[in-house]
Design an enzyme around this catalytic site. Sequence first.
Site, PDB file in Angstrom:
ATOM      1  CB  ALA A 151      -0.961  -0.222   1.879  1.00  0.00           C
ATOM      2  CG  LEU A 152       1.353   4.046  -2.848  1.00  0.00           C
ATOM      3  CD1 LEU A 152       1.380   4.060  -4.163  1.00  0.00           C
ATOM      4  CD2 LEU A 152       2.822   3.881  -2.697  1.00  0.00           C
ATOM      5  CB  SER A 157      -2.769   5.877  -2.442  1.00  0.00           C
ATOM      6  OG  SER A 157      -3.385   4.791  -3.018  1.00  0.00           O
ATOM      7  CG  HIS A 159      -7.473   3.449  -4.321  1.00  0.00           C
ATOM      8  ND1 HIS A 159      -8.167   3.594  -5.121  1.00  0.00           N
ATOM      9  CD2 HIS A 159      -5.972   2.842  -4.734  1.00  0.00           C
ATOM     10  CE1 HIS A 159      -8.013   1.793  -5.454  1.00  0.00           C
ATOM     11  NE2 HIS A 159      -7.101   1.051  -5.328  1.00  0.00           N
ATOM     12  CG  ASP A 166      -8.266  -1.635  -6.182  1.00  0.00           C
ATOM     13  OD1 ASP A 166      -7.086  -0.896  -6.749  1.00  0.00           O
ATOM     14  OD2 ASP A 166      -7.567  -1.290  -4.937  1.00  0.00           O
ATOM     15  CD  GLU A 209      -1.485  -2.295  -7.009  1.00  0.00           C
ATOM     16  OE1 GLU A 209      -2.812  -2.126  -6.854  1.00  0.00           O
ATOM     17  OE2 GLU A 209      -0.943  -2.785  -5.231  1.00  0.00           O
ATOM     18  CG  HIS A 212      -4.513   0.142  -8.709  1.00  0.00           C
ATOM     19  ND1 HIS A 212      -4.638   0.886  -8.130  1.00  0.00           N
ATOM     20  CD2 HIS A 212      -4.446   1.522 -10.084  1.00  0.00           C
ATOM     21  CE1 HIS A 212      -4.351   2.164  -8.028  1.00  0.00           C
ATOM     22  NE2 HIS A 212      -4.676   1.947  -9.367  1.00  0.00           N
TER      23      HIS A 212
END
Length: 291
Positions: A151-152, A157, A159, A166, A209, A212
């Site tokens: 994770a960032l 991120s 997101h 995702d 990923e 994503h």
Amino acid sequence: MKKWGFLLLVVVSMGITVVNRLDLFNDKVEIKHFVPDYKFDESETSKSTQLVEIGKELVYQGNLLLVNNEYPVHKESIKSDVVNLFEHGGLTEGYGLLDSEIYLSEKVAYAFSEMIDAAGEEGVRHFSINSGFRDFEEQNALYQQMGSSLALPAGHSEHNLGLSLDVGSTQMKMSEAPEGKWIEKNAWKYGFILRYPKDKTHVTGIQYEPWHIRYVGLPHSAIIQEKNFALEEYINYLREEKNLTATVNGEEYKVTYYPIEASSAIKVPKNSTYEISGNNIDGVIVTELKS
């Protein structure tokens, strides 16, 4: 400002039937560099161009923002049309949601729905959205739980923008599922890119990923697909090339990069639709759909 993305949103929201893009799509993408036929001068315009004042804040707004460990999300970067998808049933036909707290830019949700409809017509139907927009608090909690390898940190991120999601398969892992294979092959036709491809971990710094995806819009997703770029590489490519045209499915786009420090005004077309996005680094990108 004319927004061709907004026009698409209006068409979809009015319930007008749109022909499946896969039925008509020509996979050939033509990309050319061009030399502008004018010298930039704030005092000059023409019959086809006009000047638009650009503030520094626009560098941090739009669909082409590069967000990673080096370039963080700014408060201006967060999409203003983020909605709870669970509360907008019309946006979620054809796919499921992991839970009732999935948020996403409404415009991106419409583009995703169009893509899912096309996949369904090819018999690929087991999609779900497992995560969308996250605020900084939620991202920080995820980072603390999963660690830097998965994770960032909050603010770094995608997101946190509202442009990324995702996507899962309800049947199996996305790396093995027909849904994952379909997205990797076709998502670019709808303005999406696979943000962290398997062969670009040395560029993105993020593991593969397959779930994503990130919305950047056409023609950018097509150019990225054609040249096998990660987003980092594409943004650098635009900064180096500065001017290019791309023909995608018979439509011609003109893409121009302006370093923001060069001037407080840029030239935009008068009589065709266009969109302006910052790159989250040092400039803005004007994308014109040639009429």
